[in-house]
Design a protein around this motif. Structure first.
Motif, PDB file in Angstrom:
ATOM      1  N   SER A  91       0.847  -1.191   0.000  1.00 17.12           N
ATOM      2  CA  SER A  91       0.000   0.000   0.000  1.00 17.12           C
ATOM      3  C   SER A  91       0.884   1.242   0.000  1.00 17.12           C
ATOM      4  N   GLU A  93       1.028   5.589   0.783  1.00 17.05           N
ATOM      5  CA  GLU A  93       0.472   6.823   1.318  1.00 17.05           C
ATOM      6  C   GLU A  93       1.458   7.942   1.028  1.00 17.05           C
ATOM      7  N   THR A 105      -2.976  11.562   2.042  1.00 19.12           N
ATOM      8  CA  THR A 105      -3.668  10.387   1.522  1.00 19.12           C
ATOM      9  C   THR A 105      -5.019  10.202   2.205  1.00 19.12           C
ATOM     10  N   GLN A 108      -5.515   4.787   1.196  1.00 18.30           N
ATOM     11  CA  GLN A 108      -4.281   4.164   0.716  1.00 18.30           C
ATOM     12  C   GLN A 108      -4.553   3.393  -0.564  1.00 18.30           C
ATOM     13  N   SER A 109      -3.666   3.559  -1.533  1.00 19.94           N
ATOM     14  CA  SER A 109      -3.740   2.783  -2.775  1.00 19.94           C
ATOM     15  C   SER A 109      -3.011   1.464  -2.563  1.00 19.94           C
ATOM     16  N   HIS A 135      -1.473   7.444  -7.434  1.00 18.20           N
ATOM     17  CA  HIS A 135      -1.947   7.506  -6.057  1.00 18.20           C
ATOM     18  C   HIS A 135      -2.449   8.928  -5.839  1.00 18.20           C
TER      19      HIS A 135
END
Length: 153
Positions: A91, A93, A105, A108-109, A135
């Motif tokens: 993930s 941020e 962020t 989170q991606s 992101h």
């Protein structure tokens, strides 16, 4: 990036600029980094509102059950190269201050890294340090992250 195991206890002595203590174990591997287990990836950090690149953002990738963390700063086009565990989910941020505005962020991606190895020298090479995606970060005001109202996130 790496995972270290403490093998002793040491105290810093300021007046002699030394560390005093004892090592509780010798032999074996103390640095558990596995160079063949890492891959360089590229992520672009963009503004949630208009998808413009966010330069100078501080980016962190988390993965490997907490054993893999990677940090970087985006370039003028919002791109950052990070070393992460190969063939694994991680993930991302990010945050940045632009003038008096703070962006961070909201969500989170999550990405999956490719299943090959590369190192930091691969940064900038689209084959050995591939772009995995974007992101999004958003403006924070009054401690609240502002998101555009849309039907999808």
């Amino acid at each position: 990036m790496g995972h270290w195991i403490q093998m002793g206890n040491f105290d810093f002595v300021p007046n002699t600029l030394t560390y005093n203590g004892s090592v509780t174990s010798f032999g074996g591997v103390h640095n558990l980094d596995v160079p063949l287990d890492a891959v360089c990836v590229t992520i672009q950090v963009v503004n949630w509102w208009d998808l413009s690149p966010m330069p100078n953002a501080q980016v962190t990738a988390h993965g490997g059950g907490g054993q893999y963390e990677s940090y970087g700063t985006t370039d003028a086009n919002g791109f950052v190269c990070l070393l992460v565990q190969k063939n694994a989910q991680f993930s991302v941020e990010a945050s940045v201050t632009v003038g008096s505005s703070y962006y961070a962020t909201p969500i989170q991606s999550t990405f999956t890294s490719p299943n090959f190895t590369s190192d930091a020298s691969a940064c900038g090479n689209s084959v050995t340090c591939p772009l995995l995606g974007t992101h999004k970060i958003s403006l924070v005001t009054g401690g609240i992250i502002n998101l555009p109202v849309t039907s999808e996130l």
